[in-house]
Design an enzyme around this catalytic site. Structure first.
Site, short mmCIF file in Angstrom:
data_model
loop_
_atom_site.label_atom_id
_atom_site.label_comp_id
_atom_site.label_asym_id
_atom_site.label_seq_id
_atom_site.Cartn_x
_atom_site.Cartn_y
_atom_site.Cartn_z
N TYR A 130 -0.92 11.36 1.94
CA TYR A 130 -1.82 11.21 0.80
C TYR A 130 -1.84 12.46 -0.09
O TYR A 130 -1.91 12.36 -1.32
CB TYR A 130 -3.23 10.89 1.28
N ASP A 137 0.83 -1.19 0.00
CA ASP A 137 0.00 0.00 0.00
C ASP A 137 0.88 1.26 0.00
O ASP A 137 1.69 1.43 -0.90
CB ASP A 137 -0.96 -0.07 1.20
N ARG A 138 0.77 2.14 0.98
CA ARG A 138 1.61 3.34 1.01
C ARG A 138 3.09 2.97 1.01
O ARG A 138 3.90 3.62 0.35
CB ARG A 138 1.30 4.20 2.25
N HIS A 160 -7.01 -7.01 0.63
CA HIS A 160 -5.95 -6.00 0.55
C HIS A 160 -4.83 -6.26 1.54
O HIS A 160 -3.66 -6.04 1.25
CB HIS A 160 -6.56 -4.62 0.81
N HIS A 174 -11.18 8.14 -0.58
CA HIS A 174 -10.27 8.73 0.41
C HIS A 174 -9.09 9.43 -0.26
O HIS A 174 -8.54 10.38 0.30
CB HIS A 174 -9.76 7.65 1.36
#
Length: 292
Positions: free
Chosen positions: A212, A107-108, A272, A152
């Site tokens: 983000y 993910d990030r 995920h 988001h």
């Protein structure tokens, strides 16, 4: 008592002026750095890191802005750029005696790993990415009503102020929505770990939003610069992700292949949070990658 990855010790290193990164470290041998995703901390690797530690030094940091690492104020677009966060990972490994290392991210953390691979090709020997597209491609594939799955991203891309206040007002509900909605197996994140994730995220709303926000700005600029220059990932790359391409109508392997000439791409039906729901598969994939 705080949770910890079994067999690990906690270290804190100044990885940039005035910014300290905290990490769990275990094992010995060639280094593997594991970068967590959202809305998590380094604890997401608790079922992967001990297996790798049998023959590797495993370094699991909290990214800047997350968990026990420092959360500097977003005073420039660079503060939470993936370039800056990648430099933290390189500095952390170097401080622990590792000038070269394999790198995995979810993910990030996978976006940070991607940037580290492009910016530090002599340092990152192998790269594993879990369940993302590179930032430039991610924005390009989101269209129309299907983009609601990534609401988001749009919320946290807004200028400072409103998104932070909105999220802070319902922080537990906001972050729990991702933990509960993105997982394939509710048993993968037990109650104590879930509570730790929610607490860490609740305490880091401004820095998480800044992370983000960077992906809708400076991170895109860096990707575009590399695309124009024809830069690619020089190391062997493995990408494992859900079959988002089938759902949103794009060729995930093709998009990744444009960045990674030496690519193994596959899908995994494990939700995920695949390092928590399918840790054996992720360990096997990492070990196979390290042999390439």
């Amino acid at each position: 008592m705080s949770l910890a990855i079994p067999g690990s010790e906690t270290v804190t290193v100044e990885t940039a002026p005035g910014v300290r990164t905290t990490a769990a470290v275990l094992g010995s041998g060639p280094a593997v750095v594991l970068l967590h995703g959202f809305p998590q901390t380094h604890l997401m690797w608790r079922r992967v890191a001990p297996a790798l530690a049998a023959d590797h030094t495993v370094i699991c940091p909290d990214l800047r802005g997350y968990g026990a690492s420092d959360k500097p104020e977003e005073d420039s677009p660079d503060t939470y750029s993936k370039r800056t966060m990648a430099a933290d990972a390189v500095a952390l490994a170097a401080a622990l005696g590792h000038d070269r290392f394999a790198l995995a991210g979810h993910d990030r953390g996978a976006l940070v790993a991607f940037r580290a691979g492009l910016d530090h090709p002599g340092t990152v020997t192998h790269l594993l990415s879990l369940d993302v597209l590179p930032t430039l491609d991610m924005w390009d594939v989101l269209h129309g009503a299907d983009a609601r799955v990534a609401f988001h991203l749009y919320l946290m891309a807004q200028p400072p102020g409103l998104p932070e206040r909105m999220i802070a007002a319902v922080a537990d509900e906001f972050f729990a929505g991702f933990l509960d909605g993105w997982g394939a197996d509710e048993r993968a994140i037990p109650a104590d770990v879930r509570a730790a994730y929610l607490r860490a995220s609740r305490e880091a709303v401004p820095s998480i939003v800044a992370d983000y926000r960077a992906s809708a700005g400076i991170d895109l600029d860096h990707d575009r610069e590399d695309r124009r220059a024809g830069r690619t990932l020089a190391m062997p790359v493995t990408v494992i992700q859900q079959d988002w391409g089938a759902q949103l109508g794009y060729d995930a392997a093709g998009l990744w292949g444009a960045w990674a000439p030496d690519l193994e791409h596959r899908t995994l039906d494990a939700g995920h949070f695949m390092a928590e729901s399918a840790p054996e598969e992720i360990v096997d994939a990492l070990r196979a990658l390290l042999k390439r």
